[in-house]
Write an enzyme that holds these catalytic residues in place. Structure first.
Site, mmCIF file in Angstrom:
data_model
loop_
_atom_site.group_PDB
_atom_site.id
_atom_site.type_symbol
_atom_site.label_atom_id
_atom_site.label_comp_id
_atom_site.label_asym_id
_atom_site.label_seq_id
_atom_site.Cartn_x
_atom_site.Cartn_y
_atom_site.Cartn_z
ATOM 1 N N GLY A 267 56.636 31.742 68.099
ATOM 2 C CA GLY A 267 55.384 32.178 67.749
ATOM 3 C C GLY A 267 54.423 31.369 66.756
ATOM 4 N N ALA A 268 55.045 30.807 65.782
ATOM 5 C CA ALA A 268 54.283 30.033 64.621
ATOM 6 C C ALA A 268 55.507 29.526 63.539
ATOM 7 C CB ALA A 268 53.364 31.033 63.990
ATOM 8 N N MET A 269 55.133 28.755 63.046
ATOM 9 C CA MET A 269 55.957 28.025 62.042
ATOM 10 C C MET A 269 55.391 27.814 60.572
ATOM 11 S SD MET A 269 59.123 27.018 61.293
ATOM 12 C CE MET A 269 59.401 26.463 59.553
ATOM 13 N N HIS A 303 52.406 36.907 58.585
ATOM 14 C CA HIS A 303 53.944 36.537 58.381
ATOM 15 C C HIS A 303 54.107 35.264 57.729
ATOM 16 C CE1 HIS A 303 58.232 36.804 59.531
ATOM 17 N NE2 HIS A 303 58.033 35.638 59.910
ATOM 18 N N GLU A 304 53.451 34.489 58.662
ATOM 19 C CA GLU A 304 53.781 32.853 58.073
ATOM 20 C C GLU A 304 53.071 32.698 56.788
ATOM 21 O OE1 GLU A 304 55.629 31.480 60.031
ATOM 22 O OE2 GLU A 304 55.418 32.714 61.728
ATOM 23 N N HIS A 307 55.721 33.601 54.098
ATOM 24 C CA HIS A 307 56.995 33.044 54.162
ATOM 25 C C HIS A 307 56.566 31.696 52.829
ATOM 26 C CE1 HIS A 307 59.800 33.438 56.757
ATOM 27 N NE2 HIS A 307 59.095 33.378 57.722
#
Length: 880
Positions: A267-269, A303-304, A307
């Site tokens: 989804g993403a990083m 969310h990302e 992090h």
């Protein structure tokens, strides 16, 4: 089986590397077929390492050009190089610099791991072990270093990005090339490295932090799509402010960049300062995005970003600790979305997702603890257990410690471990030390696989005014066969009196009860509440305070009462779901035996009263009017499952409820019409959800014709309504379905993200013939087996969200997906392995289907040259 040859990595074998890398200087000369990468590593031997220990660096399919130590080329006898490993036999005793030059072919990298070229854009994905596909390295999360990256490319690649702050940029004299240099001052592991190069457009903004610093924000995408990034930018700024206010976490670099790319496995990083996203979680507008898309963008952006502290500034020591960063960050993004939207509705949606994805994982051959102790392929442990169950553990921790205690533990965690690679034990110790709480039993949640079952019996004695709860927790046997010990299960509760208000009690004995939470810490417990003035109906597991299966002796009358009176929204919804689930189980059994199901009319009456109650959130009412999914029923039945019988029972119950409630729901939806023009805010999204629930009930009751549905589609003013109409037309087999599908395809032909929805609607049509439709759609011009989003939209949706089609009795669905896995695997093992997890629950099927699924799996497992990713999934699924 091929997986047997793959070495098992064990937590107990962890030891630090012999060498530490302090700084990394990378130089990329980008070219589609021949990219040259020069890495300069400043290394030193750790004090505890043996003198003269060899330096062993990880690689993955690398082509080595040269190796130099302290500026001098190494003799061929001084090292051994293979595509997957570089060993320096006798490194110097003191600090030294190692220079390694490798050559890559980004254009041929279809696995989309490491550095790859897709649609003209150079992109990296290094988590979990992709950096070793770029250069030889100590590619593990506990090796933290400071990175400086120089990128050089043709001037046509207008944007050159990497981690940290840009410190230099300009043309390369005498060439049609340019360069950029980025420096990240914060030590990070290699999996957080990122690079992007290409001709990209951007929107820009700024954010002023709580200490007064200005951060430059950028979101990059394909030219022409910039306006569809506006909501993502808004979500980013709200995330940054929320993290400051809720957790005291301020962003630390001068810039924060996001890049949206169309080909991305995940989804993403969260790469430090340069988040790379699958564009489905960035690009959204009213014409091409649904309410769910807007909510998804908001959640994943948050969310990302979160992090940055829970994953980047503090990372995980090894991949066994993956839930330390992922579970905690999912909890944080859930809290953010709850604050941005409706907290009860968000909680219900998260529980639905948990039950649909994590509970089946816990109940099948792929079950594992949130912190596993062994693995063959780490890419296969990016699972619902690590993410969603990991988040539930953090939520339970907050319930156990209270708001203030949880915040104190988080503050101590950030203070102690900033700039370090931490473990689950480090995390829990911060909370134990901050609050003086013994969390040794609570830690079992991280170590034990499976979903606990909590059984409850209750009794009331009016003469003594005593109310008794008898509880038992049981933990199922899981593939690891390890002995289980009682968990610490926090059960939020209330004793609902006849007037719908929670009854008070003088005291409770038999277990710890405080602040509305009952703490079950033993296998069995009997709690006696004294001074209860009337017979209560117990409302247990409010807010879904623990990820358990609750089996109580509440009667249907008790649950009907809770639907209408429980002060806790989740428990009201759960009471309705429990009645419906029991009815569907019984109905499926009756159909399987050749009979016809019958349903208690009082359930529909209760839903009708709920639908008509305008004091309730429309989004909540929409959820309450939605029956449990067929997968939920299958999990409840547990063995010898007949998906066709379950589907027939659900259709029958939906029709029965529709006949009683459709008119009421339609009137309620009319009173709660969304504002025009379209707005994606939570209130209007909830009103549209109630409208769609009314459509579903009406069509199930036969009160919407094909012409009516065609009109609803044609007059829809936004994609959310348009897609809902198309889905209902297709899933109920209306005569207008083909025309609506054709119109949708024509309207959105140039937008791959929306065409994905067109594929998904067809893949999830609940019919045996859908397997043939899906096979045909794999040959459609808009489909590509090399694009992860297309594969997920069509094949994964069919295999994971269409029990009737995938579990076709003759095995055609199983065979189709097995063939697709074999076709995808040579190009993209990660995507193939994710598709293979769709077989995780095959053992609960009735014998004919079970045998067909196992035959398809066994035939697939026998094929030569399967990847480690797919072999691992097949091995555990067949042997679990």
């Amino acid at each position: 089986m091929p997986a047997e040859a793959t070495p098992v990595i064990r937590l107990e074998d962890y030891r630090p590397t012999d060498y530490q890398i302090d700084t990394v200087q990378l130089d990329f000369l980008l070219a589609p077929k021949d990219t040259r990468v020069t890495s300069q590593l400043a290394l030193r031997r750790r004090p505890e390492a043996a003198m003269g220990a060899p330096l062993v660096l990880d690689g993955d399919g690398l082509v080595l050009e040269s190796v130099a130590l302290d500026g001098r080329p190494l003799a061929a006898t001084a090292y051994t190089a293979t595509p997957d490993r570089l060993t320096i036999h006798a490194p110097p005793a003191g600090p030294f610099t190692l220079e390694v030059v490798t050559r890559l072919d980004p254009g041929a990298n279809t696995a989309l791991m490491g550095l790859y070229l897709s649609n003209g854009v150079y992109t990296t994905q290094c988590e979990a072990e992709g950096f070793r596909r770029i250069t030889y390295f100590l590619d593990r999360p506990d090796v933290l270093a400071v990175y400086t990256t120089r990128i050089e490319a043709p001037s046509a690649a207008t944007v050159l990005l990497s981690n940290g702050n840009r410190v230099q940029a300009g043309p390369v004299p005498g060439t049609d090339r340019h360069f950029a240099v980025w420096h990240d001052p914060f030590p990070k592991p290699s999996y957080l490295f990122a690079l992007v190069g290409g001709d990209l457009a951007a929107i820009k903004d700024t954010f002023r932090t709580m200490s007064g610093r200005t951060v430059e924000l950028g979101i990059y995408c394909e030219a022409g799509k910039e306006e569809r990034c506006r909501y993502a930018m808004d979500a980013l700024k709200r995330s940054m402010r929320w993290d400051e206010e809720r957790f005291g976490r301020e962003y630390d670099l001068d810039v924060f960049n996001i890049v949206a790319v169309s080909d991305f496995n995940m989804g993403a990083m969260e790469n430090k300062g340069l988040n790379i996203f699958n564009d489905k979680y960035v690009l959204v507008d009213p014409e091409t995005g649904t309410d769910q898309d807007y909510a998804g963008v908001e959640t994943v952006i948050a969310h990302e970003y979160f992090h940055n502290w829970t994953g980047n500034r503090i990372t995980c020591r090894d991949w066994f600790q993956l839930c330390l960063k992922e579970g905690l960050t999912v909890f944080r993004d859930q809290e953010f979305s709850s604050d941005m939207r409706s907290r009860p509705v968000k909680r219900i949606a998260d529980v639905v997702a948990l039950r649909q994805h994590q509970f089946p994982e816990d109940a099948g051959p792929l079950a594992h603890p949130p912190r596993p102790t062994r693995y063959r392929e780490i890419n296969n442990f990016y699972t619902a257990t690590v993410y969603e169950k990991g988040a539930e553990i953090c939520r339970m921790l907050k319930t156990v410690l209270g708001e203030a205690g949880f915040r104190a533990g988080m503050d101590l965690y950030f203070e102690r471990h900033d700039g370090r690679a931490a473990t689950i034990e480090d995390f829990l110790a911060s909370f134990a030390d901050a609050t003086g709480t013994d969390l040794s039993q609570f830690a079992l949640w991280y170590r034990q696989a499976g979903t606990p079952v909590v059984s409850v019996r209750h009794a009331y004695d009016p003469a003594s005014e005593r109310f008794t709860l008898a509880l038992r927790q049981e933990l199922p046997v899981t593939p690891d066969r390890l002995p289980k010990h009682p968990d610490h299960i926090p059960i939020a509760f209330g004793l609902v009196g006849p007037d719908g208000q929670d009854l008070s009690f003088r005291r409770a004995a038999g277990a710890e009860v405080a602040d509305g939470v009952l703490h079950l810490t033993t296998e069995t417990a009997e709690i006696v509440f004294e001074g209860v003035k009337a017979r209560p109906v117990p409302s247990l597991l409010r807010g879904f305070s623990a990820p358990v299966l609750l089996r109580s002796d509440l009667t249907t009358e008790d649950r009907l009462f809770l639907i209408g009176h429980d002060p806790d929204p989740f428990s009201r919804w759960e009471a309705a779901q429990s009645i419906a689930l029991a009815a569907l189980e019984a109905g499926a059994a009756e159909i399987a035996a050749g009979g016809a199901p019958s349903f208690d009319p009082r359930f529909a009456e209760a839903l009708g009263r709920l639908a008509a109650n305008d004091e309730l959130d429309p989004a909540f009412r929409a959820l309450a009017l939605t029956l449990p999914g067929e997968g939920d029923v299958a999990q409840a039945i547990g063995k010898d499952v007949d998906p066709d019988a379950i589907h027939a029972a659900r259709v029958a119950l939906q029709a029965a409820v529709g006949r009683a409630v459709a008119a009421i729901a339609t009137e309620a939806a009319g009173r709660n019409a969304p504002a025009e023009p379209y707005s994606p805010d939570a209130g209007n999204a909830g009103r549209r959800a109630l409208r769609h629930a009314a459509w579903s009930l009406s069509i199930a009751a036969g009160e919407i014709s094909s012409d009516d549905m065609r009109a609803l589609y044609e007059t829809a003013g936004n994609l959310t309504d348009r897609l809902a109409a198309m889905r209902l037309a297709c899933h109920y087999g209306l005569a207008c379905a083909d025309d609506v599908l054709a119109a949708f395809l024509e309207r959105y032909r140039g937008n791959p993200l929306v065409i994905d929805k067109w594929f998904t609607v067809q893949a999830t049509i609940p019919a045996h013939e859908t397997a043939d439709r899906v096979a045909a759609l794999t040959r459609h011009p808009a489909f590509s087996m090399k694009t992860p989003n297309r594969v997920y939209a069509l094949l994964r949706s069919f295999a994971s969200a269409n029990p009737v089609g995938f579990n076709r009795p003759d095995g055609a669905g199983f065979g189709l997906i097995a063939d697709m896995i074999a076709e995808i695997d040579p190009n993209n093992p990660a995507v193939a392995a994710r598709l293979a997890t769709a077989f995780r629950s095959y053992a609960m099927l009735e014998p004919r289907r079970r045998a067909a699924a196992r035959a398809a799996l066994s035939e697939l497992a026998a094929r030569p040259k399967l990847s480690r990713d797919v072999s691992d999934i097949l091995h555990r699924t067949l042997e679990g």
